[in-house]
Design a protein around this motif. Structure first.
Motif, short mmCIF file in Angstrom:
data_model
loop_
_atom_site.label_atom_id
_atom_site.label_comp_id
_atom_site.label_asym_id
_atom_site.label_seq_id
_atom_site.Cartn_x
_atom_site.Cartn_y
_atom_site.Cartn_z
N ASP A 52 -9.70 -16.36 -0.86
CA ASP A 52 -9.88 -16.59 -2.21
C ASP A 52 -10.02 -15.50 -3.03
N GLU A 53 -10.89 -14.81 -2.73
CA GLU A 53 -11.32 -13.44 -3.31
C GLU A 53 -10.24 -12.57 -3.29
N GLN A 54 -9.48 -12.29 -2.12
CA GLN A 54 -8.59 -11.36 -1.89
C GLN A 54 -7.27 -12.06 -2.71
N ALA A 55 -7.02 -13.25 -2.69
CA ALA A 55 -6.05 -13.83 -3.53
C ALA A 55 -6.20 -13.77 -5.04
N ASN A 56 -7.19 -13.84 -5.43
CA ASN A 56 -7.59 -13.63 -6.99
C ASN A 56 -7.16 -12.04 -7.30
N HIS A 57 -7.71 -11.32 -6.42
CA HIS A 57 -7.39 -9.88 -6.71
C HIS A 57 -5.83 -9.69 -6.76
N VAL A 58 -4.95 -10.13 -5.64
CA VAL A 58 -3.69 -9.87 -5.83
C VAL A 58 -3.02 -10.60 -7.05
N LYS A 59 -3.44 -11.79 -7.35
CA LYS A 59 -3.03 -12.27 -8.57
C LYS A 59 -3.26 -11.30 -9.97
N GLN A 60 -4.20 -10.61 -9.96
CA GLN A 60 -4.59 -9.59 -10.96
C GLN A 60 -3.57 -8.56 -10.93
N LEU A 61 -3.41 -7.92 -9.69
CA LEU A 61 -2.53 -6.91 -9.59
C LEU A 61 -0.82 -7.58 -10.00
N LEU A 62 -0.58 -8.46 -9.70
CA LEU A 62 0.79 -9.33 -10.15
C LEU A 62 0.96 -9.25 -11.77
N ALA B 99 -8.85 -0.75 -2.32
CA ALA B 99 -9.64 -1.10 -1.29
C ALA B 99 -9.48 -2.43 -0.82
N ILE B 100 -9.23 -3.60 -1.71
CA ILE B 100 -9.05 -4.92 -1.30
C ILE B 100 -7.69 -5.12 -0.58
N MET B 101 -6.60 -4.39 -1.33
CA MET B 101 -5.43 -4.56 -0.61
C MET B 101 -5.37 -3.79 0.75
N ASP B 102 -6.17 -3.00 0.92
CA ASP B 102 -6.32 -2.48 2.48
C ASP B 102 -6.90 -3.30 3.29
N SER B 103 -7.86 -3.98 2.86
CA SER B 103 -8.62 -4.89 3.61
C SER B 103 -7.65 -6.28 4.26
N LEU B 104 -6.65 -6.25 3.48
CA LEU B 104 -5.54 -7.18 3.90
C LEU B 104 -5.06 -6.84 5.16
N LEU B 105 -4.91 -5.66 5.38
CA LEU B 105 -4.27 -5.16 6.72
C LEU B 105 -5.13 -5.68 8.08
N TYR B 106 -5.99 -6.40 7.80
CA TYR B 106 -6.70 -6.80 9.24
C TYR B 106 -6.95 -8.34 9.30
N VAL B 107 -5.93 -8.97 8.52
CA VAL B 107 -6.23 -10.45 8.12
C VAL B 107 -4.73 -11.19 8.28
N PHE B 108 -4.84 -12.20 9.02
CA PHE B 108 -3.71 -13.20 8.76
C PHE B 108 -3.17 -13.35 7.38
N ASN B 109 -4.24 -13.97 6.50
CA ASN B 109 -3.93 -14.76 5.47
C ASN B 109 -5.22 -14.37 4.57
N ALA B 110 -4.73 -14.16 3.27
CA ALA B 110 -5.89 -13.57 2.07
C ALA B 110 -6.82 -14.69 2.11
N ILE C 196 0.76 -1.23 -0.10
CA ILE C 196 0.12 -0.16 0.04
C ILE C 196 0.97 1.27 0.07
N GLY C 197 2.04 1.09 0.82
CA GLY C 197 2.91 2.28 0.99
C GLY C 197 3.45 2.58 -0.47
N ILE C 198 4.11 1.46 -1.26
CA ILE C 198 4.37 1.79 -2.69
C ILE C 198 3.29 2.34 -3.69
N MET C 199 2.21 1.92 -3.35
CA MET C 199 1.05 2.47 -4.30
C MET C 199 0.80 4.03 -4.13
N GLN C 200 0.73 4.21 -2.83
CA GLN C 200 0.48 5.38 -2.38
C GLN C 200 1.63 6.48 -2.91
#
Length: 407
Positions: A186-196, A173-184, A162-166
């Protein structure tokens, strides 16, 4: 017929006894007192091997004596700069910053983030202070290269992304939601894959783009590792190797000598328990010559984090402690590092209250032709195919918590 059976059994017993005596004789012949030995590393190890690995069970005080002496000698006899660490990249970067600035308060600050784990010990703190002292007389400063996946959770990794993106005026928003969980999930992981997948379109500078890609992959690695308990170690070790490859290439460390300290299985050169260990990936895929030392513990005690204690056992223990002193790992039976006869030979020859070293590769070594100290290894592989020197620790005290042993 009864007499024949008795004769056969007696013959087998005599043969087994003679074989055990041969192994014990060998161990006694190569036995070295680790504490008083001038040189831990032979000239051939320093000359012929690119990476030296030490495998440990966590939580024993004498483990850190082994690491401290090994690091001191490796620093004196080689011009190395990098310690391979069982920690993730962001953790190692924070630690490196404080080490290079000789900031012991900062080191304690980083260690305090792991309070309640095996890492939060006085011995780890002293180890980092030792690196500061060694660096005072070195042109090439010693640093950590953290190659692990973020096993303590994805939140700090997400925070850095998030710091790099800012920095480039972006938000997610989905990356922001990962601040509050231990592990992504499936939905969050799919979004991370799209970013990659879309990272090639970014106009970030080279360093930020490398880190962005690297950290996104590690969120996915953690997600994959946590899909099932039977997958975690397999995925983790393979991803540790992928991280190693990325960092070595990015930092141009292909020709660098390194020393590494890991849990025991990570340093094995071949597969065990159906897991291809990090050391195995190094040996077979990185074209590196690896030498591994593996530690065994007898009649020793370790500190054991509270969160590992089953609830029914806590009935009999203080619920306010961060750690307990345990003999659970005694004789390495819990970790299944070696089958009982092989372990008994080590236990028999090692002196009381000692740290003893055994080169398993010397002339006429039975460990080069038998799987005497490897449990659940691959068929037709022998002890020295996994590691080359055994370090036996007897009567170790537990490591000490860095602060008050209370939650």
């Amino acid at each position: 017929m009864k007499h024949l059976t008795l004769i056969v059994l007696c013959s087998c017993f005599v043969a087994l006894s003679q074989a055990q005596d041969t192994i014990v004789d060998y161990l006694q012949k190569v036995q070295v007192d680790y504490r008083t030995q001038e040189h831990i590393f032979s000239d051939s190890v320093l000359t012929n091997y690119d990476i030296v690995l030490f495998g440990e069970s966590h939580g024993f005080k004498d483990t850190h004596e082994v690491k401290s002496k090994a690091l001191q000698e490796y620093a004196e006899r080689t011009d190395f700069s990098w310690i391979l660490g069982e920690c993730d990249l962001l953790y190692s970067r924070m630690m490196n910053e404080y080490i290079l600035n000789e900031d012991t308060l900062g080191i304690k600050k980083v260690l305090d983030t792991s309070k309640g784990t095996f890492n939060w010990t006085r011995q780890h703190y002293e180890f980092y202070k030792q690196i500061i002292d060694l660096n005072k007389n070195r042109k090439n400063k010693i640093k950590f290269l953290g190659i692990d996946i973020p096993v303590s959770g994805s939140d700090s990794t997400a925070s850095r992304i998030i710091g790099i993106m800012q920095k480039y005026g972006e938000a997610d928003a989905i990356m922001d939601s990962l601040l509050y969980v231990f592990n992504a999930n499936d939905e969050q992981a799919n979004h991370v894959k799209q970013l990659l997948d879309n990272a090639g379109n970014k106009t970030y500078d080279a360093e930020d783009l490398f880190e962005y890609n690297y950290l996104l992959k590690n969120i996915l690695y953690l997600h994959e590792a946590n899909k099932g308990d039977d997958l975690f170690d397999q995925v983790r070790d393979s991803c540790m190797f992928l991280n190693y490859q990325m960092l070595v290439k990015h930092l141009s460390l292909e020709d660098e000598k390194m020393i590494g300290f890991f849990g025991s299985f990570h340093v094995f050169h071949e597969e065990s328990n159906n897991i291809r260990n990090f050391g195995s990936w190094l040996c077979n895929m990185a074209d590196k010559k690896i030498y591994s030392y593996n530690m065994f513990y007898f009649k020793s005690r370790c500190i054991f984090p509270e969160y590992f204690i089953p609830p029914f056992l806590k009935i009999f223990r203080s619920k306010k402690k961060l750690y307990y002193k345990m003999t659970l790992f005694n004789d390495n039976r819990t970790l299944a590092l070696g089958y009982k006869p092989g372990m008994d030979n080590l236990k028999k020859v090692a002196p009381r209250k000692s740290i003893t070293m055994y080169d398993l590769t010397a002339k006429e070594s039975p460990y080069k032709s038998k799987s005497l100290l490897v449990f659940n290894g691959m068929e037709n592989y022998h002890t020295t195919d996994y590691f080359q020197t055994a370090i036996v620790i007897k009567n170790s005290k537990p490591a000490e918590p860095l602060g008050r042993n209370r939650q």
